[in-house]
Design a protein around this motif. Sequence first.
Motif, PDB file in Angstrom:
ATOM      1  N   PHE A   1       5.540  -0.269  17.664  1.00 36.85           N
ATOM      2  CA  PHE A   1       6.816  -0.124  16.747  1.00 36.85           C
ATOM      3  C   PHE A   1       8.019  -0.013  17.648  1.00 36.85           C
ATOM      4  O   PHE A   1       9.196  -0.083  17.268  1.00 36.85           O
ATOM      5  CB  PHE A   1       6.643   1.272  15.892  1.00 36.85           C
TER       6      PHE A   1
ATOM      7  N   ASN B   1       6.958  -1.258   4.813  1.00 31.70           N
ATOM      8  CA  ASN B   1       6.842  -0.053   4.074  1.00 31.70           C
ATOM      9  C   ASN B   1       5.622  -0.254   3.259  1.00 31.70           C
ATOM     10  O   ASN B   1       4.885   0.980   3.005  1.00 31.70           O
ATOM     11  CB  ASN B   1       7.934   0.262   3.244  1.00 31.70           C
TER      12      ASN B   1
ATOM     13  N   ASP C   1      12.612   3.951  11.888  1.00 32.76           N
ATOM     14  CA  ASP C   1      11.866   4.962  10.812  1.00 32.76           C
ATOM     15  C   ASP C   1      10.529   5.053  11.221  1.00 32.76           C
ATOM     16  O   ASP C   1      10.303   6.346  11.561  1.00 32.76           O
ATOM     17  CB  ASP C   1      12.258   4.561   9.609  1.00 32.76           C
ATOM     18  N   HIS C   2       9.971   4.218  11.103  1.00 33.82           N
ATOM     19  CA  HIS C   2       8.251   4.197  11.396  1.00 33.82           C
ATOM     20  C   HIS C   2       8.158   4.834  12.924  1.00 33.82           C
ATOM     21  O   HIS C   2       7.020   5.610  13.285  1.00 33.82           O
ATOM     22  CB  HIS C   2       7.651   3.067  11.088  1.00 33.82           C
TER      23      HIS C   2
ATOM     24  N   ARG D   1       8.820   8.652  13.039  1.00 37.55           N
ATOM     25  CA  ARG D   1       7.705   9.110  12.334  1.00 37.55           C
ATOM     26  C   ARG D   1       6.642   9.177  13.301  1.00 37.55           C
ATOM     27  O   ARG D   1       5.820  10.259  13.062  1.00 37.55           O
ATOM     28  CB  ARG D   1       7.515   8.401  11.230  1.00 37.55           C
TER      29      ARG D   1
ATOM     30  N   ILE E   1       3.284   4.068   6.590  1.00 33.69           N
ATOM     31  CA  ILE E   1       2.912   2.718   5.735  1.00 33.69           C
ATOM     32  C   ILE E   1       2.130   3.032   4.849  1.00 33.69           C
ATOM     33  O   ILE E   1       0.870   3.709   4.832  1.00 33.69           O
ATOM     34  CB  ILE E   1       2.421   1.719   6.875  1.00 33.69           C
TER      35      ILE E   1
ATOM     36  N   HIS F   1       2.634   6.860  11.137  1.00 30.70           N
ATOM     37  CA  HIS F   1       3.936   5.748  10.945  1.00 30.70           C
ATOM     38  C   HIS F   1       4.229   5.734   9.292  1.00 30.70           C
ATOM     39  O   HIS F   1       5.581   5.695   9.052  1.00 30.70           O
ATOM     40  CB  HIS F   1       3.322   4.194  11.098  1.00 30.70           C
TER      41      HIS F   1
END
Length: 177
Positions: free
Chosen positions: A97, A71, A153-154, A157, A166, A164
């Motif tokens: 990802f 993250n 999650d990323h 997204r 981050i 993403h």
Amino acid sequence: MKTLGRGLRRLLDGLYFAGGLIAAVCLVAILAIIVAQMVTRWTGLTFPGATSYAGYAMAAASFFAFAHALNRGAHIRVSVLLTALGPKRRWLELWCFAIGAALSWFFARYAIKAVYWSWKLKDVSQGQDATPLWIPQLAMAAGTVLLAIAMTDHLVRIVFLGEHGIKADTVDQSQGK
């Protein structure tokens, strides 16, 4: 619907942050174990299994930190290649990802299985401590599940928001200055 999204986002970010906090506590535990080991050597006392406990804490720190590090942009990423791709960057990130999420869920499944079988077979460590192995393995399994959640999650997204999420790419930040 937007409130649900914000609530879920806060929950997930809180989970990743909690993983980072647990990792930090484990690092402090390693320090405490090492200091205790030194004191026991100076005083002639024994601390059976200290090395094993430090190893368990190191494994827990590593696995719990994975999602938090992801993250925060602390994992190694090939930002130079991603930047060079320009508008096609999203597709490479999507692919990365997707592979990362699939592999992390695969690893999480087997980590959970290892905990279960260690518990079922009453497996203990071979060191002086004779700790039931499912206890240190539980930290590995929890950290791996947390990483799999973060990867998914990323991925979601990128698919739905186009980014993403981050927070910091250290290479990208240095290029802007």
